[in-house]
Design a protein around this motif. Sequence first.
Motif, PDB file in Angstrom:
ATOM      1  N   ASP A   1       0.557  -1.357  -0.230  1.00 46.84           N
ATOM      2  CA  ASP A   1      -0.213  -0.285   0.386  1.00 46.84           C
ATOM      3  C   ASP A   1       0.636   1.359   0.291  1.00 46.84           C
ATOM      4  O   ASP A   1       0.316   2.323   0.288  1.00 46.84           O
ATOM      5  CB  ASP A   1      -1.232  -0.106   0.661  1.00 46.84           C
ATOM      6  CG  ASP A   1      -0.225  -0.017   2.422  1.00 46.84           C
ATOM      7  OD1 ASP A   1       0.856   0.046   3.002  1.00 46.84           O
ATOM      8  OD2 ASP A   1      -0.676  -0.494   4.028  1.00 46.84           O
ATOM      9  N   GLY A   2       2.297   1.164   0.273  1.00 47.31           N
ATOM     10  CA  GLY A   2       3.027   2.375  -0.346  1.00 47.31           C
ATOM     11  C   GLY A   2       3.161   3.164   1.104  1.00 47.31           C
ATOM     12  O   GLY A   2       3.919   4.491   1.390  1.00 47.31           O
ATOM     13  N   SER A   3       2.712   2.092   2.475  1.00 53.44           N
ATOM     14  CA  SER A   3       2.394   3.687   3.302  1.00 53.44           C
ATOM     15  C   SER A   3       3.882   3.130   4.116  1.00 53.44           C
ATOM     16  O   SER A   3       4.195   4.069   4.899  1.00 53.44           O
ATOM     17  CB  SER A   3       1.176   2.842   4.629  1.00 53.44           C
ATOM     18  OG  SER A   3       1.426   1.258   4.989  1.00 53.44           O
ATOM     19  N   THR A   4       4.849   1.887   4.393  1.00 53.80           N
ATOM     20  CA  THR A   4       6.071   2.345   4.673  1.00 53.80           C
ATOM     21  C   THR A   4       7.158   2.667   3.801  1.00 53.80           C
ATOM     22  O   THR A   4       7.850   2.763   4.546  1.00 53.80           O
ATOM     23  CB  THR A   4       6.435   0.844   4.913  1.00 53.80           C
ATOM     24  OG1 THR A   4       6.226  -0.422   3.794  1.00 53.80           O
ATOM     25  CG2 THR A   4       4.980  -0.764   5.975  1.00 53.80           C
ATOM     26  N   VAL A   5       6.946   2.353   3.011  1.00 55.83           N
ATOM     27  CA  VAL A   5       8.146   3.292   2.195  1.00 55.83           C
ATOM     28  C   VAL A   5       7.414   4.357   1.993  1.00 55.83           C
ATOM     29  O   VAL A   5       6.751   3.710  -0.042  1.00 55.83           O
ATOM     30  CB  VAL A   5       8.631   2.410   0.786  1.00 55.83           C
ATOM     31  CG1 VAL A   5      10.187   2.904   0.338  1.00 55.83           C
ATOM     32  CG2 VAL A   5       9.266   1.105   1.849  1.00 55.83           C
ATOM     33  N   PRO A   6       7.987   6.190   1.317  1.00 63.25           N
ATOM     34  CA  PRO A   6       6.846   6.834   1.189  1.00 63.25           C
ATOM     35  C   PRO A   6       8.171   7.066  -0.825  1.00 63.25           C
ATOM     36  O   PRO A   6       9.040   6.384  -0.471  1.00 63.25           O
ATOM     37  CB  PRO A   6       7.579   7.943   2.018  1.00 63.25           C
ATOM     38  CG  PRO A   6       8.634   7.819   2.290  1.00 63.25           C
ATOM     39  CD  PRO A   6       8.191   6.075   2.259  1.00 63.25           C
ATOM     40  N   GLU A   7       7.502   7.690  -1.489  1.00 62.41           N
ATOM     41  CA  GLU A   7       7.870   7.702  -2.529  1.00 62.41           C
ATOM     42  C   GLU A   7       9.069   9.693  -2.360  1.00 62.41           C
ATOM     43  O   GLU A   7       8.300   9.903  -1.875  1.00 62.41           O
ATOM     44  CB  GLU A   7       6.798   7.605  -4.008  1.00 62.41           C
ATOM     45  CG  GLU A   7       6.078   6.914  -4.438  1.00 62.41           C
ATOM     46  CD  GLU A   7       5.018   6.965  -5.565  1.00 62.41           C
ATOM     47  OE1 GLU A   7       5.452   7.898  -7.006  1.00 62.41           O
ATOM     48  OE2 GLU A   7       4.028   6.665  -5.768  1.00 62.41           O
ATOM     49  N   GLN A   8       9.852   8.905  -3.157  1.00 68.41           N
ATOM     50  CA  GLN A   8      10.821   9.999  -2.875  1.00 68.41           C
ATOM     51  C   GLN A   8      10.716  10.895  -4.219  1.00 68.41           C
ATOM     52  O   GLN A   8      10.945  10.437  -5.617  1.00 68.41           O
ATOM     53  CB  GLN A   8      12.107   9.545  -2.560  1.00 68.41           C
ATOM     54  CG  GLN A   8      12.531   9.929  -1.097  1.00 68.41           C
ATOM     55  CD  GLN A   8      13.533   9.011  -1.228  1.00 68.41           C
ATOM     56  OE1 GLN A   8      14.380   9.068  -1.583  1.00 68.41           O
ATOM     57  NE2 GLN A   8      13.998   9.397   0.473  1.00 68.41           N
ATOM     58  N   GLU A   9      11.052  12.262  -4.661  1.00 70.00           N
ATOM     59  CA  GLU A   9      11.537  12.867  -5.758  1.00 70.00           C
ATOM     60  C   GLU A   9      12.584  13.235  -5.793  1.00 70.00           C
ATOM     61  O   GLU A   9      13.298  13.536  -4.618  1.00 70.00           O
ATOM     62  CB  GLU A   9      10.419  13.893  -4.951  1.00 70.00           C
ATOM     63  CG  GLU A   9      10.652  14.841  -6.950  1.00 70.00           C
ATOM     64  CD  GLU A   9       9.598  14.283  -8.003  1.00 70.00           C
ATOM     65  OE1 GLU A   9      10.320  14.656  -9.361  1.00 70.00           O
ATOM     66  OE2 GLU A   9       8.636  13.845  -7.798  1.00 70.00           O
ATOM     67  N   VAL A  10      13.636  13.197  -6.791  1.00 70.74           N
ATOM     68  CA  VAL A  10      14.780  13.249  -6.743  1.00 70.74           C
ATOM     69  C   VAL A  10      14.916  13.986  -7.725  1.00 70.74           C
ATOM     70  O   VAL A  10      14.702  14.236  -8.818  1.00 70.74           O
ATOM     71  CB  VAL A  10      15.744  12.100  -7.026  1.00 70.74           C
ATOM     72  CG1 VAL A  10      17.150  12.282  -7.169  1.00 70.74           C
ATOM     73  CG2 VAL A  10      14.944  10.731  -6.886  1.00 70.74           C
ATOM     74  N   VAL A  11      15.771  15.740  -7.269  1.00 74.28           N
ATOM     75  CA  VAL A  11      17.118  16.830  -8.309  1.00 74.28           C
ATOM     76  C   VAL A  11      18.103  17.056  -8.280  1.00 74.28           C
ATOM     77  O   VAL A  11      18.191  16.658  -6.902  1.00 74.28           O
ATOM     78  CB  VAL A  11      15.723  17.754  -7.501  1.00 74.28           C
ATOM     79  CG1 VAL A  11      16.047  19.355  -8.140  1.00 74.28           C
ATOM     80  CG2 VAL A  11      14.664  18.038  -7.348  1.00 74.28           C
TER      81      VAL A  11
END
Length: 80
Positions: free
Chosen positions: A17-27
């Motif tokens: 459900d994605g609750s344990t690993v947040p998505e990351q934005e990389v810049v």
Amino acid sequence: MSQEFVPDDNFSDRPNDGSTVPEQEVVQITVVGSPAAVSETIHTLYRLGFAAVGDWSPPQRGPKPGQVISVLIKRSSRKP
């Protein structure tokens, strides 16, 4: 020991459900210029609270003579 306390190593049947690993934005931020200008820019961004001086890569030879390049990679959690 009871089998109910043995960890289940098979995670494939659990929903992700994605609750344990947040998505990351990389810049990736790249600064190119004279050594003095690159250093000044990095220190200005530090004073503005953007990134610590030590978060930048060490200056490397730039694309033109007398230039250096330094790179910063920032990661932040992407909000849904």
